[in-house]
Design a protein around this motif. Sequence first.
Motif, mmCIF file in Angstrom:
data_model
loop_
_atom_site.group_PDB
_atom_site.id
_atom_site.type_symbol
_atom_site.label_atom_id
_atom_site.label_comp_id
_atom_site.label_asym_id
_atom_site.label_seq_id
_atom_site.Cartn_x
_atom_site.Cartn_y
_atom_site.Cartn_z
ATOM 1 N N LYS A 200 1.268 -1.231 0.597
ATOM 2 C CA LYS A 200 0.595 0.266 -0.083
ATOM 3 C C LYS A 200 0.767 1.552 0.047
ATOM 4 O O LYS A 200 1.856 1.425 0.386
ATOM 5 N N GLU A 201 0.167 2.084 -0.953
ATOM 6 C CA GLU A 201 1.400 3.466 -0.270
ATOM 7 C C GLU A 201 1.525 4.661 0.590
ATOM 8 O O GLU A 201 0.257 4.329 1.073
ATOM 9 N N GLU A 202 2.641 4.588 0.813
ATOM 10 C CA GLU A 202 2.626 5.624 2.278
ATOM 11 C C GLU A 202 3.201 7.263 1.804
ATOM 12 O O GLU A 202 3.771 6.916 1.089
ATOM 13 N N LYS A 203 2.611 7.713 2.602
ATOM 14 C CA LYS A 203 3.443 9.182 2.428
ATOM 15 C C LYS A 203 4.480 9.231 3.907
ATOM 16 O O LYS A 203 3.851 8.885 5.013
ATOM 17 N N HIS A 204 5.354 10.718 3.497
ATOM 18 C CA HIS A 204 6.251 11.231 4.430
ATOM 19 C C HIS A 204 6.082 12.330 4.707
ATOM 20 O O HIS A 204 6.463 12.645 3.152
ATOM 21 N N HIS B 281 5.782 10.451 -1.725
ATOM 22 C CA HIS B 281 4.419 9.630 -1.908
ATOM 23 C C HIS B 281 5.458 8.544 -2.196
ATOM 24 O O HIS B 281 6.080 8.835 -3.338
ATOM 25 N N LYS C 49 5.996 4.511 -3.655
ATOM 26 C CA LYS C 49 5.101 2.989 -4.262
ATOM 27 C C LYS C 49 6.348 2.375 -3.691
ATOM 28 O O LYS C 49 6.341 1.665 -4.393
ATOM 29 N N LYS D 231 9.119 2.638 8.044
ATOM 30 C CA LYS D 231 7.158 2.365 7.436
ATOM 31 C C LYS D 231 6.898 1.784 7.005
ATOM 32 O O LYS D 231 5.808 0.724 6.888
ATOM 33 N N ILE D 232 7.474 1.576 5.803
ATOM 34 C CA ILE D 232 7.939 0.270 4.710
ATOM 35 C C ILE D 232 8.628 -1.317 5.007
ATOM 36 O O ILE D 232 7.755 -2.027 5.145
ATOM 37 N N LYS E 278 6.840 -3.395 6.800
ATOM 38 C CA LYS E 278 5.694 -4.074 6.598
ATOM 39 C C LYS E 278 6.402 -5.803 6.208
ATOM 40 O O LYS E 278 5.279 -6.547 5.951
#
Length: 343
Positions: A290-294, A302, A304, A336-337, A340
Amino acid sequence: MTEKEIEKLLNWYSKNKRDLPWRHTKDSYKIWISEIMLQQTRVEAVKLYYERFLSALPTIKDLAKVKEDVLLKLWEGLGYYSRAKNLKKCAEKVIELGLKELPQEKEEIEKLPGIGPYTAGAILSIAYNACTPAIDGNVLRILSRIHEDNRDLLKKSVKEEYETKLKKFMTKENARDFTESLIELGALVCVPNGQPKCEICPFLTVCKSKEHNTFMNYPVKKEKKKRKVEEKTVYILTYDKKYVVKKRGQNGLLKGLYELPNIDKKMSKIELKNYLKEQNYQINQIEELKEEKHIFSHIEWHMKPYVVILKQISNDPFYSKEEIEEKYSLPTAFKKIFQKIKE
Ligand code: ADE
């Protein structure tokens, strides 16, 4: 504002102050670390880092000698990493000057890397009880509301005017509590978001914006610049439960920290597959996440994200999850990534 309100302020502080770790010390080194950590960072977040940092680096000498990777690992997740690098530079300078601690004179301490007028004022008053006001955005909020001050508060002349005003109320006996009490009032009473708690404020009877109910207009807000959006593809490159992390270059955002492999544009799964194939990677599977923003101060990423599982190990530096967690400072954007990945 008169002596009477300052007395009320100090009284209010002695009864209402929060029990914070850095309020148990007068050690200038520890106060300095707390003040740098507290810049742009919430008290609750700093609490988690402060004690650990000081256990690892209990003296200014230890900080001067620490390896950058170890330092950045201690700072991992706090953001604004130049703060950590400046801490080390500053410690080196103090040792180079043959000093045992931070200088006690405002002109001297302000020459050091990362120590501006606010931090100098805070360290000198809190650690050394010197009559040097510490005026940050929170204190300016209080002052601008009390005076309904429409001026540009970032102007040096405005800050200096307030410095002169506040200095008059500071003594060798109250300087530490004076600084802390204004900080505390800004955090607990004259709050930035939402309704201030004017009924319990020591400045209730002299505050112009309370009188005219105009607190929401102060401090006068400047139009904020829009953040630049940068699109990225970030991938977890893995083989046999090991993962690739690399040190970033020594320039630009997050310099000197570690990163997951990434590309400066968003790619579809097919595009990423072709991109990696061109570089002779032997891919077993690519999983889309799922896309993440920081959000950084001036930039937004943004991202991917993908997990790329290899069929065959590549030439990149691979580490176990434990090794990465122990040694390499991975900024929150990548964490954050990385978080996962399944165990
Ligand atoms: N923010 C900046 N300095 C602080 C301090 N000494 N205590 C609490 N919050 C702060």
